[in-house]
Design a protein around this motif. Structure first.
Motif, PDB file in Angstrom:
ATOM      1  N   MET A 284       7.088  69.220  22.451  1.00  0.00           N
ATOM      2  CA  MET A 284       7.933  68.081  22.110  1.00  0.00           C
ATOM      3  C   MET A 284       8.019  67.945  20.583  1.00  0.00           C
ATOM      4  O   MET A 284       7.025  68.133  19.902  1.00  0.00           O
ATOM      5  CB  MET A 284       7.322  66.807  22.713  1.00  0.00           C
ATOM      6  CG  MET A 284       8.291  65.653  22.805  1.00  0.00           C
ATOM      7  SD  MET A 284       7.488  64.106  23.287  1.00  0.00           S
ATOM      8  CE  MET A 284       6.933  64.512  24.934  1.00  0.00           C
ATOM      9  N   SER A 285       9.198  67.616  20.057  1.00  0.00           N
ATOM     10  CA  SER A 285       9.331  67.494  18.605  1.00  0.00           C
ATOM     11  C   SER A 285       8.580  66.260  18.117  1.00  0.00           C
ATOM     12  O   SER A 285       8.316  65.329  18.885  1.00  0.00           O
ATOM     13  CB  SER A 285      10.807  67.374  18.228  1.00  0.00           C
ATOM     14  OG  SER A 285      11.303  66.117  18.647  1.00  0.00           O
ATOM     15  N   GLN A 286       8.260  66.274  16.800  1.00  0.00           N
ATOM     16  CA  GLN A 286       7.584  65.109  16.206  1.00  0.00           C
ATOM     17  C   GLN A 286       8.431  63.847  16.433  1.00  0.00           C
ATOM     18  O   GLN A 286       7.912  62.797  16.787  1.00  0.00           O
ATOM     19  CB  GLN A 286       7.415  65.337  14.690  1.00  0.00           C
ATOM     20  CG  GLN A 286       6.717  64.177  13.996  1.00  0.00           C
ATOM     21  CD  GLN A 286       7.009  64.075  12.495  1.00  0.00           C
ATOM     22  OE1 GLN A 286       8.067  64.460  12.019  1.00  0.00           O
ATOM     23  NE2 GLN A 286       6.045  63.570  11.751  1.00  0.00           N
ATOM     24  N   GLU A 287       9.773  64.003  16.268  1.00  0.00           N
ATOM     25  CA  GLU A 287      10.640  62.829  16.402  1.00  0.00           C
ATOM     26  C   GLU A 287      10.599  62.261  17.825  1.00  0.00           C
ATOM     27  O   GLU A 287      10.449  61.053  18.015  1.00  0.00           O
ATOM     28  CB  GLU A 287      12.076  63.199  16.025  1.00  0.00           C
ATOM     29  CG  GLU A 287      12.995  62.022  16.191  1.00  0.00           C
ATOM     30  CD  GLU A 287      14.414  62.278  15.712  1.00  0.00           C
ATOM     31  OE1 GLU A 287      14.613  63.145  14.838  1.00  0.00           O
ATOM     32  OE2 GLU A 287      15.323  61.609  16.224  1.00  0.00           O
ATOM     33  N   GLN A 288      10.707  63.136  18.822  1.00  0.00           N
ATOM     34  CA  GLN A 288      10.701  62.669  20.215  1.00  0.00           C
ATOM     35  C   GLN A 288       9.365  62.013  20.556  1.00  0.00           C
ATOM     36  O   GLN A 288       9.314  60.972  21.216  1.00  0.00           O
ATOM     37  CB  GLN A 288      10.995  63.846  21.157  1.00  0.00           C
ATOM     38  CG  GLN A 288      11.252  63.422  22.597  1.00  0.00           C
ATOM     39  CD  GLN A 288      12.400  62.416  22.743  1.00  0.00           C
ATOM     40  OE1 GLN A 288      13.333  62.394  21.936  1.00  0.00           O
ATOM     41  NE2 GLN A 288      12.312  61.543  23.747  1.00  0.00           N
ATOM     42  N   GLU A 289       8.282  62.643  20.078  1.00  0.00           N
ATOM     43  CA  GLU A 289       6.947  62.107  20.338  1.00  0.00           C
ATOM     44  C   GLU A 289       6.819  60.687  19.759  1.00  0.00           C
ATOM     45  O   GLU A 289       6.306  59.781  20.410  1.00  0.00           O
ATOM     46  CB  GLU A 289       5.924  63.036  19.668  1.00  0.00           C
ATOM     47  CG  GLU A 289       4.540  62.982  20.253  1.00  0.00           C
ATOM     48  CD  GLU A 289       3.664  64.062  19.626  1.00  0.00           C
ATOM     49  OE1 GLU A 289       2.661  63.679  19.029  1.00  0.00           O
ATOM     50  OE2 GLU A 289       4.025  65.254  19.711  1.00  0.00           O
ATOM     51  N   LEU A 290       7.302  60.511  18.524  1.00  0.00           N
ATOM     52  CA  LEU A 290       7.199  59.205  17.876  1.00  0.00           C
ATOM     53  C   LEU A 290       8.136  58.173  18.499  1.00  0.00           C
ATOM     54  O   LEU A 290       7.799  56.991  18.599  1.00  0.00           O
ATOM     55  CB  LEU A 290       7.446  59.332  16.377  1.00  0.00           C
ATOM     56  CG  LEU A 290       6.287  59.992  15.613  1.00  0.00           C
ATOM     57  CD1 LEU A 290       6.689  60.305  14.178  1.00  0.00           C
ATOM     58  CD2 LEU A 290       5.041  59.109  15.617  1.00  0.00           C
ATOM     59  N   ARG A 291       9.308  58.616  18.968  1.00  0.00           N
ATOM     60  CA  ARG A 291      10.216  57.693  19.673  1.00  0.00           C
ATOM     61  C   ARG A 291       9.502  57.123  20.898  1.00  0.00           C
ATOM     62  O   ARG A 291       9.544  55.925  21.162  1.00  0.00           O
ATOM     63  CB  ARG A 291      11.498  58.419  20.117  1.00  0.00           C
ATOM     64  CG  ARG A 291      12.491  58.641  18.994  1.00  0.00           C
ATOM     65  CD  ARG A 291      13.727  59.396  19.475  1.00  0.00           C
ATOM     66  NE  ARG A 291      14.676  59.543  18.376  1.00  0.00           N
ATOM     67  CZ  ARG A 291      15.587  58.632  18.034  1.00  0.00           C
ATOM     68  NH1 ARG A 291      15.712  57.526  18.746  1.00  0.00           N
ATOM     69  NH2 ARG A 291      16.382  58.819  17.007  1.00  0.00           N
ATOM     70  N   GLU A 292       8.839  58.001  21.639  1.00  0.00           N
ATOM     71  CA  GLU A 292       8.155  57.547  22.861  1.00  0.00           C
ATOM     72  C   GLU A 292       6.942  56.682  22.535  1.00  0.00           C
ATOM     73  O   GLU A 292       6.629  55.725  23.249  1.00  0.00           O
ATOM     74  CB  GLU A 292       7.790  58.758  23.729  1.00  0.00           C
ATOM     75  CG  GLU A 292       9.070  59.404  24.247  1.00  0.00           C
ATOM     76  CD  GLU A 292       8.872  60.590  25.164  1.00  0.00           C
ATOM     77  OE1 GLU A 292       7.727  60.826  25.588  1.00  0.00           O
ATOM     78  OE2 GLU A 292       9.875  61.287  25.422  1.00  0.00           O
ATOM     79  N   LYS A 293       6.264  57.022  21.429  1.00  0.00           N
ATOM     80  CA  LYS A 293       5.105  56.220  21.023  1.00  0.00           C
ATOM     81  C   LYS A 293       5.542  54.803  20.603  1.00  0.00           C
ATOM     82  O   LYS A 293       4.865  53.827  20.904  1.00  0.00           O
ATOM     83  CB  LYS A 293       4.384  56.926  19.868  1.00  0.00           C
ATOM     84  CG  LYS A 293       2.938  56.550  19.751  1.00  0.00           C
ATOM     85  CD  LYS A 293       2.228  57.375  18.717  1.00  0.00           C
ATOM     86  CE  LYS A 293       1.531  58.576  19.304  1.00  0.00           C
ATOM     87  NZ  LYS A 293       0.693  59.265  18.321  1.00  0.00           N
ATOM     88  N   LEU A 294       6.682  54.690  19.928  1.00  0.00           N
ATOM     89  CA  LEU A 294       7.187  53.367  19.543  1.00  0.00           C
ATOM     90  C   LEU A 294       7.476  52.529  20.785  1.00  0.00           C
ATOM     91  O   LEU A 294       7.197  51.323  20.806  1.00  0.00           O
ATOM     92  CB  LEU A 294       8.454  53.497  18.680  1.00  0.00           C
ATOM     93  CG  LEU A 294       8.233  53.955  17.240  1.00  0.00           C
ATOM     94  CD1 LEU A 294       9.575  54.229  16.555  1.00  0.00           C
ATOM     95  CD2 LEU A 294       7.454  52.908  16.436  1.00  0.00           C
ATOM     96  N   VAL A 295       8.012  53.163  21.819  1.00  0.00           N
ATOM     97  CA  VAL A 295       8.289  52.445  23.075  1.00  0.00           C
ATOM     98  C   VAL A 295       6.978  51.925  23.663  1.00  0.00           C
ATOM     99  O   VAL A 295       6.877  50.757  24.063  1.00  0.00           O
ATOM    100  CB  VAL A 295       9.006  53.377  24.089  1.00  0.00           C
ATOM    101  CG1 VAL A 295       9.121  52.703  25.458  1.00  0.00           C
ATOM    102  CG2 VAL A 295      10.386  53.767  23.564  1.00  0.00           C
ATOM    103  N   ARG A 296       5.952  52.787  23.692  1.00  0.00           N
ATOM    104  CA  ARG A 296       4.661  52.380  24.285  1.00  0.00           C
ATOM    105  C   ARG A 296       3.999  51.273  23.458  1.00  0.00           C
ATOM    106  O   ARG A 296       3.466  50.307  23.998  1.00  0.00           O
ATOM    107  CB  ARG A 296       3.710  53.586  24.396  1.00  0.00           C
ATOM    108  CG  ARG A 296       4.122  54.593  25.451  1.00  0.00           C
ATOM    109  CD  ARG A 296       2.932  55.463  25.858  1.00  0.00           C
ATOM    110  NE  ARG A 296       2.388  56.224  24.750  1.00  0.00           N
ATOM    111  CZ  ARG A 296       2.854  57.386  24.313  1.00  0.00           C
ATOM    112  NH1 ARG A 296       3.898  57.939  24.912  1.00  0.00           N
ATOM    113  NH2 ARG A 296       2.298  58.019  23.308  1.00  0.00           N
TER     114      ARG A 296
END
Ligand SMILES: [Zn+2]
Length: 212
Positions: free
Chosen positions: A1-13
Motif C-alpha cells: 500500500m502506498s504511504q498516501e493510501q496508508e495515511l488516508r486510512e489512518k486518518l479515518v481510524r
C-alpha cells in the motif's frame, strides 16, 4: 500500500477514535498529515471526524491549492503555518474538545503556559502551552500568530477556540492531544484546591531524559 493510501486510512481510524471518545462533535475539528513530497492530507470541510472516507480526504499543496479529494477544512491555513514553522512536524490535531476549550475561555493573566505541569506525561507529551489571542473564524491573521507561537511549542492554545497539537506521526499528535484534554479535565476537577505541580528542576529532568 502506498504511504498516501496508508495515511488516508489512518486518518479515518484516528477520526473515528477521537469522535467515539467524544473529543470531536458535529463537523468541528480537523486532522492532517504531511507526506514525504511535502503535500498535505487534511480532513475535508463540513465533515464529521466520525464518518470520514479515505478517498474524500483533501490533498493540498503547501500553498493550499487542492490536488485531490473534497475541499479542505476552512482551518487548513493554520495547519500550513505550523508545518512551515516546524519542519519535523508530520501530523496536526486540532479539536474543539470540551475541557480544552473551557481552558481557552478562562481569563489568563499569564499567557506563556495556560495549564499547570500537573503530571510528567503532560510535560513529556504537551510541554508548555502558550495562548494565542482570539481571532474571528477564518481571519488569516491567525496564521501569523500561530506561526510565531509554534516556533518553540508543539502544542498551542487558541483563545476561545481550542488547541493545535503537532507531532512526528499522527499517533504522537493524537496521544499528545488526548493527554492535553486529560490535563484540562484534571485542572477543572481539582478546581480551587491547592495543587502540587511539578517543580522546575523536575521538569528539567524530564526534558533532559526524554528530549525529542
Ligand atoms: Zn477550530
Amino acid at each position: 500500500m502506498s504511504q498516501e493510501q496508508e495515511l488516508r486510512e489512518k486518518l479515518v481510524r484516528m477520526g473515528a477514535l477521537l469522535y467515539n471518545r467524544q473529543l470531536a462533535h458535529g463537523s468541528a475539528g480537523n486532522l492532517s498529515v504531511r507526506l514525504d513530497d511535502g503535500s498535505i492530507l487534511i480532513t475535508p470541510t463540513n465533515s464529521s471526524l466520525g464518518f470520514l472516507e479515505p478517498e474524500r480526504i483533501s490533498k493540498i499543496r503547501p500553498d493550499g491549492a487542492l490536488i485531490a479529494g473534497d475541499p479542505p477544512s476552512k482551518e487548513y491555513f493554520f495547519h500550513l503555518a505550523v508545518y512551515e514553522e516546524r519542519p519535523a512536524a508530520r501530523a496536526i490535531v486540532h479539536l474543539h474538545s470540551t475541557y480544552s476549550v473551557a481552558v481557552s475561555c478562562l481569563c489568563h493573566e499569564e499567557t506563556e503556559d495556560v495549564l499547570p505541569p500537573l503530571t510528567a506525561y503532560h510535560v513529556m507529551r504537551v510541554g508548555k502551552l502558550p495562548l494565542v489571542r482570539y481571532f474571528r473564524p477564518g481571519d488569516r491573521a491567525l496564521a501569523k500568530a500561530v506561526r510565531e507561537a509554534s516556533k518553540d511549542h508543539r502544542a498551542i492554545m487558541l483563545a476561545n477556540h481550542g488547541p493545535i497539537v503537532s507531532g512526528a506521526t499522527i499517533e504522537e499528535a493524537v496521544y499528545a492531544y488526548e493527554e492535553l484534554e486529560e490535563t484540562a479535565k484534571l485542572y477543572f476537577i481539582i478546581g480551587d484546591r491547592k495543587t502540587s505541580p511539578l517543580k522546575a528542576e523536575q521538569i528539567a529532568e524530564i526534558n533532559r531524559t526524554f528530549s525529542n
